[in-house]
Design an enzyme around this catalytic site. Structure first.
Site, short mmCIF file in Angstrom:
data_model
loop_
_atom_site.label_atom_id
_atom_site.label_comp_id
_atom_site.label_asym_id
_atom_site.label_seq_id
_atom_site.Cartn_x
_atom_site.Cartn_y
_atom_site.Cartn_z
N ASP A 82 0.79 -43.77 -5.79
CA ASP A 82 2.44 -43.23 -6.56
C ASP A 82 3.06 -42.03 -6.44
OD1 ASP A 82 3.88 -42.72 -9.48
OD2 ASP A 82 2.74 -42.91 -10.20
N HIS A 83 4.28 -42.11 -5.96
CA HIS A 83 4.34 -40.47 -5.32
C HIS A 83 5.20 -39.64 -6.02
CE1 HIS A 83 7.03 -38.44 -2.24
NE2 HIS A 83 6.29 -39.60 -0.88
#
Lengths: 216, 452
Positions: free
Chosen positions: B423-424
Site C-alpha cells: 500500500d503506497h
C-alpha cells in the site's frame, strides 16, 4: 510492546513448602486456562525441607527418607535434589512464556542473570558454569535453579543462599554434583539482611523481564 | 487414526531431550490436554500433552533415554481397537529403562549409601553411552519389525499419494523416516526417479525441480472445479468473504516490487532441519518476521487516523481450502519462537484450518501476509493485498536459472523470485526495496540464523 504485569507476593513469615507449591500450581492452572493474565512472582523463605526433581536421582539423598524425618518432596521441576531453609531466599516465577519467549534455555539464562546482577550489586562476583545451571562464586555454589513448565507456563524458580545453615546440604549431594561445595552471601557480607537482598532481587526481576508489578 | 508424539523443542538451542517419566502407560486412555510424559533439558522440565482424546498405544523411547528433537517417541490412537495393531508394528519399549530400575533398587538401600559410595560426577559419561546404545537397539528393533513383519504400511501422506500416482508398491519400499516410516523420497527412489529433494512448499506437493510426470499428476488433481459445465454455483460463505476482501483492495493504491533470491544455502539448510520436522513455510515466515523487525514500516498499515504500527509481527499465510476459498492462519511473532516449535504450530494450524477449527484470533490477526505457490513450480506471480495490512509477499518456486555474474561469467544457480505488493500510502518503493534486500541477504547468506 506487550504489557507484562506480574503479581508480587512477599510473605513476612517463613512458609511451608507444600502450601506455596499448591499456590503456584493454582496460579499456573489459572494462567493456562486463561483465567489470569498476570504472571506471579513469589519471594520468600521456607522451613527446612528437601526437594527433588522428577528426573532426580535418589542416590544423591544421603539420609534415610523412608522415615521422612526430614521433609522430602518430589516435585514437578527439572534438576536434582536441593535443600530449602530459613535464611535462603526462594523465588518462584509462574510466567506465561508465550508473552516472553517460548524458550526454556532463554528463561534459565535470564534467571542466572538476575542472580548475578543481585550479587554484583553487593559487590560479590557470581558466575555461571557451562553445563551446570546455577550461579557460582568461584567453585562454590551460591544459587540453585529448577523449573517446571506446562504449555509454556512455568513453575518453580531459584534459591539463593543468604545467611542459612549450610550444614543442611551435607545430607545430600546438592544438584547431583559430587564434591559440590555451597556458599552463602553472608560469607562475603556478614551484616546483610535477607530483607535487603529480597528488595534487590525484586528490582532485577523487574528490569530483566521488563515487567511491572501489580497488587492482586 | 494414529498420531505421533514428538520430542518437543524446549529451547531454540536444544537438539535432544531426555525423557524423565512417562505419566501414562501403553493402553491408558488420554484426554486432549492431559500430560502424557515429562521431558527435561538442562534444569527445566516440560509436561508434554496429548493433542487429542484417545489411547496411548506405544511408547517408543523409555524413561531415562534421550531422543533428538522431532523424533517420534510415542503413538496415540483414537480408538481402543487400534492399540493392538500399533503395538504389533511398534515394539513398545519398557516404560522404565534398566538404568532407572537400578536407581530404584538403590533407593531402598539408601541408608547404606554413604558419601564414599557415591561415584564422582564423571559417571554421567558412561551413563550416556549406555542410553545411546539402548536407543540404537530400540531403533533397530523397530526398524526390523516394520521392514518385514507388518502388513500395515507406515508412510507419509505424500509418499502414499506419490506411490499411487507412480504405481509403486509400498510394501516393498524400505522407509528411511523415523521407525521405518516411508517418505516421499523413498518412493521416488524405488521408482528410480532422481531423488533431488523437492524442497519448497508445504504439505502435499513438491516444488523446486518438478519432473514432468509429477507436475502433470498435480495438475490433474488440483485443477478442481466446484461445479459442472453449464452450471452456476453459488459462492459459499468463505468464498464470499474472500471476494469482499479482494474487492476492497481495489480502493488501495498498490505497487509491486520484485527480487530474485539465490537459494543454494537455504536449500542446504532445509535439508538439514527437515528431518526434525521443520517446514519450508516456517522457515520463510521466520525469515520474513526477522527482517520485518528491522523494517517496521513494511509491517505497518493504513488507517483513517494515520499509519498504524502493530504491537507485534504476525505472519499470515494463505492456505487454499479444498471446497473453495482460502484462509490465512497466523503465526504470531515467529521471530520469537524457535523453528521447530514454529513448524509444529504451523502444521497444527493447517490441520485445524482444513477441518475449519480455527479461532478468529488465529486467522484474522496477521500484520503481513505470505502467499507461496512455489510448490506448483510457478516462476512468478503477484498477490492481492488483504485489507487491514500494508503488504503481502508472493513467493514463487526456486528454479535452476542461468545467471550472468558481475565479472561477466555465467553460472547456473537456483533462484526464487519474490514479489511484494504494498500500500503506497504507508510503504514507499524504497521501504519495500530495502526490506527485500535484507530478506534476500538473510536467505542467501545466513539461513542458519533462522533456527533461533
Amino acid at each position: 510492546m506487550i504489557d507484562r504485569t506480574s503479581i508480587l507476593k512477599q510473605p513476612n513469615k517463613i512458609s511451608y513448602f507444600n502450601e506455596v507449591l499448591k499456590m503456584q500450581e493454582y496460579y499456573q492452572k489459572s494462567i493456562i486456562q486463561g483465567d489470569l493474565s498476570h504472571d506471579l512472582v513469589w519471594i520468600g523463605e521456607h522451613q527446612l525441607c528437601y526437594t527433588i526433581g522428577r528426573g532426580g536421582n535418589y542416590k544423591n539423598i544421603l539420609f534415610s527418607f523412608n522415615q521422612n524425618k526430614f521433609n522430602l518432596y518430589k516435585v514437578n521441576r527439572g534438576g536434582e535434589v536441593t535443600c530449602h531453609m530459613p535464611g535462603q531466599i526462594v523465588v518462584y516465577l509462574v510466567f506465561n512464556l508465550k508473552n516472553y519467549k517460548k524458550d526454556l534455555n532463554w528463561f534459565l539464562r535470564k534467571i542466572e542473570q538476575i542472580i548475578i546482577n543481585t550479587l554484583n550489586y553487593f559487590e560479590i562476583k557470581g558466575s555461571t558454569k557451562r553445563g551446570y545451571t546455577g550461579v557460582w562464586c568461584d567453585d562454590k555454589k551460591i544459587a540453585s535453579i529448577g523449573i517446571g513448565c506446562k504449555r509454556w507456563v512455568t513453575i518453580h524458580g531459584f534459591a539463593l543462599n543468604i545467611d542459612c545453615d549450610l550444614s543442611n546440604f551435607n545430607k545430600i549431594v546438592p544438584c547431583g554434583i559430587e564434591g559440590c561445595l555451597m556458599t552463602k552471601v553472608s560469607e562475603f557480607h556478614p551484616n546483610l539482611e535477607t530483607f535487603d537482598v529480597k528488595r534487590i532481587v525484586k528490582k532485577f526481576i523487574e528490569s530483566e523481564f521488563n515487567l511491572n508489578f501489580v497488587s492482586e | 487414526m494414529s498420531h505421533e508424539i514428538f520430542m518437543p523443542a524446549l529451547s531454540s538451542t536444544m537438539t535432544e531431550g531426555k525423557i524423565v517419566e512417562w505419566l501414562k502407560n501403553p493402553g491408558d486412555k488420554v484426554e486432549r490436554g492431559e500430560s502424557v510424559l515429562v521431558v527435561e533439558s538442562d534444569k527445566a522440565d516440560m509436561d508434554v500433552e496429548s493433542f487429542q482424546d484417545g489411547y496411548l498405544a506405544a511408547v517408543l523411547m523409555p524413561a531415562g533415554s534421550t531422543a533428538p528433537v522431532g523424533e517420534t517417541i510415542g503413538i496415540i490412537v483414537e480408538t481402543e481397537d487400534e492399540i493392538l495393531s500399533v503395538q504389533k508394528n511398534n515394539k513398545t519399549v519398557k516404560i522404565q529403562s534398566d538404568e532407572n530400575k537400578k536407581d530404584i533398587q538403590l533407593e531402598n538401600k539408601s541408608e547404606e549409601v554413604s558419601v564414599k559410595s557415591v561415584k564422582t560426577a564423571k559417571r554421567e559419561e558412561p551413563k550416556n553411552n549406555k542410553v545411546e546404545e539402548k536407543i540404537i537397539k530400540n531403533e533397530s528393533q523397530i526398524d526390523a519389525s516394520t521392514a518385514n513383519s507388518s502388513s500395515r504400511v507406515i508412510a507419509s501422506p505424500k509418499a502414499k499419494k506419490l506411490a499411487a500416482q507412480n504405481g509403486v508398491d509400498l510394501t516393498k519400499v524400505r522407509g528411511s523416516g523415523p521407525h521405518g516410516r516411508i517418505q516421499a523420497e523413498d518412493v521416488l527412489k524405488a521408482k528410480g526417479q532422481p531423488t533431488a529433494v523437492p524442497w519448497i512448499g508445504e504439505g502435499d506437493y513438491s516444488a523446486g525441480i518438478i519432473n514432468n510426470q509429477v507436475a502433470k499428476s498435480i495438475t490433474k488433481e488440483i485443477g478442481n472445479s466446484f461445479g459442472k459445465p453449464g452450471e452456476t454455483v453459488q459462492f459459499n460463505t468463505l468464498q464470499k468473504a474472500v471476494n469482499k476482501n479482494m474487492e476492497s483492495s481495489l480502493g488501495v493504491p498498490c505497487f509491486r516490487v520484485g527480487y530474485s533470491i539465490k537459494t543454494q544455502n537455504l536449500d542446504n539448510f532445509y535439508k538439514k532441519v527437515k528431518q526434525n520436522g521443520v517446514t519450508m513455510t516456517a522457515i520463510l515466515a521466520k525469515a520474513v518476521a526477522k527482517t520485518l523487525n528491522n523494517h517496521p514500516q513494511v509491517n505497518a498499515s493504513f488507517s483513517e487516523n494515520g499509519i498504524k504500527y502493530p504491537d507485534s509481527i504476525n505472519i499470515a499465510i494463505a492456505v487454499a481450502m479444498e471446497d473453495g476459498g482460502l484462509i490465512t492462519p497466523v503465526l504470531k511473532d515467529p521471530s520469537k519462537t524457535d523453528l521447530f516449535e514454529l513448524s509444529r504450530e504451523w502444521k497444527d494450524l493447517v490441520k485445524r484450518s482444513r477441518s475449519k477449527q480455527l479461532d478468529p484470533d488465529e486467522y484474522s490477526t496477521g500484520t503481513f501476509t505470505l502467499s507461496n505457490l512455489g510448490m506448483f513450480g510457478v516462476d512468478r506471480f503477484d498477490a492481492i493485498l488483504p485489507p487491514g495490512t500494508g503488504a503481502i509477499l508472493a513467493i514463487a518456486a526456486s528454479k535452476p536459472t542461468v545467471v550472468a555474474n558481475d565479472n561477466g561469467s555465467i553460472s547456473v544457480e537456483k533462484v526464487m523470485q519474490v514479489n511484494l505488493t504494498a500500500d503506497h500510502r504507508v510503504i514507499y518503493g524504497a521501504d519495500g526495496a530495502a526490506f527485500l534486500k535484507e530478506l534476500a541477504d538473510l536467505i542467501e547468506n545466513s539461513p542458519d540464523e533462522l533456527v533461533t
